[in-house]
Design an enzyme around this catalytic site. Structure first.
Site, PDB file in Angstrom:
ATOM      1  CE  LYS A  98     -20.673  -2.028  17.664  1.00 30.95           C
ATOM      2  NZ  LYS A  98     -21.810  -2.746  17.432  1.00 30.95           N
ATOM      3  CB  SER A  99     -25.785   2.677  18.787  1.00 29.57           C
ATOM      4  OG  SER A  99     -25.529   1.616  19.148  1.00 29.57           O
TER       5      SER A  99
ATOM      6  NE  ARG B 251     -30.293   3.301  16.372  1.00 26.02           N
ATOM      7  CZ  ARG B 251     -29.773   2.124  16.699  1.00 26.02           C
ATOM      8  NH1 ARG B 251     -28.473   1.819  16.565  1.00 26.02           N
ATOM      9  NH2 ARG B 251     -30.334   1.400  17.415  1.00 26.02           N
TER      10      ARG B 251
ATOM     11  N   GLY C 101     -24.797  -7.254  13.725  1.00 20.94           N
ATOM     12  CA  GLY C 101     -26.424  -7.326  13.961  1.00 20.94           C
ATOM     13  C   GLY C 101     -27.120  -6.156  13.725  1.00 20.94           C
TER      14      GLY C 101
ATOM     15  NE  ARG D  90     -25.397 -11.695  17.183  1.00 21.03           N
ATOM     16  CZ  ARG D  90     -25.163 -10.330  17.463  1.00 21.03           C
ATOM     17  NH1 ARG D  90     -24.384  -9.868  16.626  1.00 21.03           N
ATOM     18  NH2 ARG D  90     -26.134  -9.665  18.302  1.00 21.03           N
TER      19      ARG D  90
ATOM     20  CB  SER E  48     -33.896  -6.103  20.723  1.00 14.91           C
ATOM     21  OG  SER E  48     -33.168  -5.901  19.570  1.00 14.91           O
TER      22      SER E  48
ATOM     23  CD  GLN F 237     -28.912  -5.462  17.001  1.00 15.15           C
ATOM     24  OE1 GLN F 237     -29.181  -6.612  16.817  1.00 15.15           O
ATOM     25  NE2 GLN F 237     -27.456  -5.097  17.474  1.00 15.15           N
TER      26      GLN F 237
ATOM     27  CG  ASP G 267     -23.603  -3.144  23.347  1.00 13.90           C
ATOM     28  OD1 ASP G 267     -23.946  -4.638  23.267  1.00 13.90           O
ATOM     29  OD2 ASP G 267     -23.835  -2.531  22.629  1.00 13.90           O
TER      30      ASP G 267
ATOM     31  NE  ARG H 163     -20.310  -9.690  23.329  1.00 15.81           N
ATOM     32  CZ  ARG H 163     -20.607  -8.582  22.729  1.00 15.81           C
ATOM     33  NH1 ARG H 163     -21.530  -7.701  23.251  1.00 15.81           N
ATOM     34  NH2 ARG H 163     -20.021  -8.018  21.625  1.00 15.81           N
TER      35      ARG H 163
HETATM   36  C1  S3P Z   1     -27.453  -1.966  19.425  1.00 14.84           C
HETATM   37  C2  S3P Z   1     -28.232  -2.766  20.033  1.00 14.84           C
HETATM   38  C3  S3P Z   1     -28.116  -3.706  21.199  1.00 14.84           C
HETATM   39  C4  S3P Z   1     -26.519  -3.900  21.156  1.00 14.84           C
HETATM   40  C5  S3P Z   1     -25.805  -3.744  20.016  1.00 14.84           C
HETATM   41  C6  S3P Z   1     -26.181  -2.440  19.329  1.00 14.84           C
HETATM   42  C7  S3P Z   1     -28.148  -1.167  18.347  1.00 14.84           C
HETATM   43  O1  S3P Z   1     -28.462  -5.113  20.529  1.00 14.84           O
HETATM   44  O2  S3P Z   1     -26.058  -5.057  22.049  1.00 14.84           O
HETATM   45  O3  S3P Z   1     -24.352  -3.996  20.337  1.00 14.84           O
HETATM   46  O4  S3P Z   1     -27.342  -0.208  18.009  1.00 14.84           O
HETATM   47  O5  S3P Z   1     -29.404  -0.950  18.593  1.00 14.84           O
HETATM   48  P1  S3P Z   1     -29.936  -5.804  20.791  1.00 14.84           P
HETATM   49  O6  S3P Z   1     -30.753  -4.849  20.183  1.00 14.84           O
HETATM   50  O7  S3P Z   1     -29.853  -7.181  20.128  1.00 14.84           O
HETATM   51  O8  S3P Z   1     -30.065  -5.634  22.072  1.00 14.84           O
END
Ligand code: S3P
Length: 433
Positions: free
Chosen positions: A22-23, A27, A94, A122, A166, A168, A314, A345
Site C-alpha cells: 500500500k505505501s 508513492r 492518511g 486525524r 512520520s 507521511q 502498522d 488503536r
Molecule cells: C505510512 C506511514 C505511517 C503508517 C501508514 C503508512 C506511509 O504513518 O502508519 O499506514 O505510507 O508513509 P505515519 O507517517 O503517520 O507514521
C-alpha cells in the site's frame, strides 16, 4: 455493513502471492503522475486507500487506467496538474491526504482535500505547519483537521525536523521540495520508512540521504517508469500471525517487500520464538523483495518501545493481539501515535481483546497484553471501529479462541487488504476444519 463470523480452529497451510504494498503504491502513483510520459505499475495495491489516491490524481487531470492490478499513468510533468473542479476525497487514507498536500503546495492553483469521518478526526497540523513554512497558504478546520484548502505557489526550501516521526510528513515535505527554490532538508530523529526517497530516485529526482538527513533538489525532470510493487509486508503479518496462532500451520508468502525500514517486525517475531525464514532475496526497483515462510511454534513474548515503534507502527495492533498466545505477554510503550491512527488503536484493540477474555492493561502510550499460559480466549462480539488493521488482528485472534467470534463491519479490512478473509479461508481449506 458486513459482519463476519469467525469459527476457531483448523490450520493455515499454503502459499500466497500478496497484493502490492500500500505505501509503495501510493508513492508510485503520485510520482508517475508528476513524471513525463506513460508509467506502468504492476502488482499495484488492491487496497481501497490506493484507489483513493488514484481518484484524487484523476481529479487533478491525470489519466489513469487500472486493469487487473496493472496501473498505467499518463504523467503530466511537474507543472501539468490541473486545478480540480471538485474537492479531492482521500476517504480513509492518511497517506493520500498528507502526501498529496505536499505536492499540491507547489501548484499554481487552489485545491481542497477531505476524507471520511475517521480521516477528518486525524491531525493535519504535522503537514500544514512545514508546508506553511515553505510558503503555501493553507486553511484547515478547527484543530487543524480536514477538509484543508491549499493555495499553492512558489515554495521556499526549508530545513525541517518533524516533531513526530512520520513517513507521511517526511514524504509530504519532500514532494513539496520538488517545487522549492533550493535544497529542502528533512531531519529524522527516528528513521521511518524510506519508500519515498527510493521512489523519487527511481523516477530521476536528485535526492541524498543517510543518517537521518534527507535532502531533495528542486525541479528535477521526472521520467516515466515501469515498476513492480512488492507484496505488502504489513498485510503478510496477519497471515504470519495466523500461522503462529494455529498449531500445525505453515505458510509461505512470495515476493514480499522486505525494505529494512519495514522488516523489523520479522526480527521482533523471530526474537520471541517465531520460526521465520527468508529466501530468494533480490533488489527490484530499489526495494528489497523476498519469500517469507513461517510455521507454528510457541512464543515467549516481549517488549516494544523507542525507535522500534516507528519501525513497526502498522503491525502493533497484531503484535499486541498475539499477547495471549505467548508465555510472558506483549508490552508496547512509546506508541502514543497509535491513538491518532484510523481509530484509537490502543483503545480499540484493548477493548476487542478484553471482550475475548484477555487481560489487558492500557497506558497513555501503549498497552500490556498478558500471556494466557496455554489458556484460551473465548469468542465474542467485537467492533473494530471501522479500522482495517484491528478487524484483521481480531480475526486472527478469533481463530485461536474457543467459540465463534462476530466481527462487526469486518469489510473495513478492504482499506488495506480486500482479499484477507478469502485468503484465510483458502489457507484454512474447508476439509481441514
Ligand atoms: C505510512 C506511514 C505511517 C503508517 C501508514 C503508512 C506511509 O504513518 O502508519 O499506514 O505510507 O508513509 P505515519 O507517517 O503517520 O507514521
Amino acid at each position: 455493513m458486513g459482519k463476519k463470523v469467525i469459527t476457531p480452529g483448523g490450520v493455515v497451510d499454503g502459499v500466497v502471492e500478496l497484493p502490492g504494498d500500500k505505501s509503495i503504491s501510493h508513492r508510485y502513483a503520485i510520482l508517475a503522475a508528476l513524471a513525463e510520459g506513460h508509467s506502468e505499475i504492476s502488482n499495484f495495491a488492491s487496497a481501497a486507500d490506493c484507489r483513493s489516491t488514484l481518484e484524487c490524481l484523476r481529479g487533478l487531470g491525470v489519466e489513469i487506467e487500472l486493469r487487473e492490478g496493472r496501473v498505467s499513468v499518463a504523467g503530466r510533468g511537474l507543472d501539468g496538474w490541473k486545478e480540480p473542479r471538485k474537492t479531492l476525497d482521500a476517504e480513509n487514507s492518511g497517506s493520500t491526504i498528507r502526501m498529496l498536500a505536499g505536492a499540491l503546495a507547489g501548484q499554481p492553483f487552489t485545491s481542497k482535500l477531505t476524507g471520511d469521518a475517521s480521516l477528518r478526526r486525524r491531525p493535519m497540523r504535522r503537514v500544514i505547519e512545514p508546508l506553511r513554512q515553505m510558503g503555501a497558504r493553507i486553511h484547515a478546520q478547527e484543530g487543524d483537521r480536514a477538509p484543508i484548502e491549499i493555495q499553492g505557489g512558489p515554495l521556499h526550501a526549508i530545513d525541517y525536523t518533524p516533531p513526530v516521526p512520520s513517513a507521511q510528513v517526511k514524504s509530504s515535505i519532500l514532494l513539496a521540495g520538488l517545487y522549492a527554490d533550493g535544497v529542502t532538508t528533512v531531519r529524522e530523529s527516528v528513521a521511518t520508512r524510506d519508500h519515498t526517497e527510493i521512489a523519487l530516485r527511481e523516477f530521476g529526482a536528485r535526492i541524498e540521504g543517510g543518517r537521518g538527513v534527507i535532502q531533495i533538489h528542486p525541479r528535477p525532470k521526472l521520467a516515466a517508469r515501469q515498476l513492480v510493487v512488492p507484496g505488502d509486508l504489513s498485510a503478510a503479518v496477519f497471515l504470519i500471525a495466523a500461522a503462529l496462532v494455529l498449531p500445525g500451520s505453515s505458510v509461505t508468502l512470495h515476493n514480499v517487500g522486505l525494505n529494512p525500514t519495514r522488516a523489523r517486525v520479522l526480527d521482533f517475531l523471530m526474537s520471541i520464538g517465531a520460526p521465520i525464514h527468508v529466501a530468494s532475496l533480490q533488489m527490484r526497483d530499489g526495494e528489497l523483495v523476498g519469500d517469507v515462510s513461517v510455521r507454528h511454534a510457541p512464543m515467549a513474548g516481549g517488549r516494544i518501545s523507542g525507535a522500534q515503534v516507528a519501525e513497526m507502527i502498522d503491525e502493533l495492533p497484531m503484535l499486541a493481539a498475539l499477547g495471549p498466545f505467548t508465555s510472558q505477554g506483549i508490552d508496547i510503550h512509546d506508541a502514543q501515535e497509535l491513538r491518532v491512527k484510523e481509530s484509537d488503536r490502543i483503545a480499540t484493540i484493548a477493548e476487542g481483546l478484553r471482550r475475548m477474555g484477555a487481560r489487558v492493561e492500557e497506558f497513555p502510550d501503549g498497552l500490556r497484553v498478558e500471556g494466557l499460559a496455554g489458556g484460551k480466549l473465548r469468542g465474542a462480539k467485537v467492533d473494530p471501529a471501522g479500522d482495517h488493521r484491528i478487524a484483521m488482528a481480531l480475526a486472527v485472534v478469533a481463530m485461536g479462541a474457543e467459540g465463534d467470534t462476530v466481527i462487526h463491519d469486518a469489510d473495513c479490512a478492504a482499506v488495506s487488504f480486500p482479499e484477507f478473509f478469502a485468503t484465510l479461508d483458502r489457507l484454512r481449506g474447508a476439509g481441514k476444519r
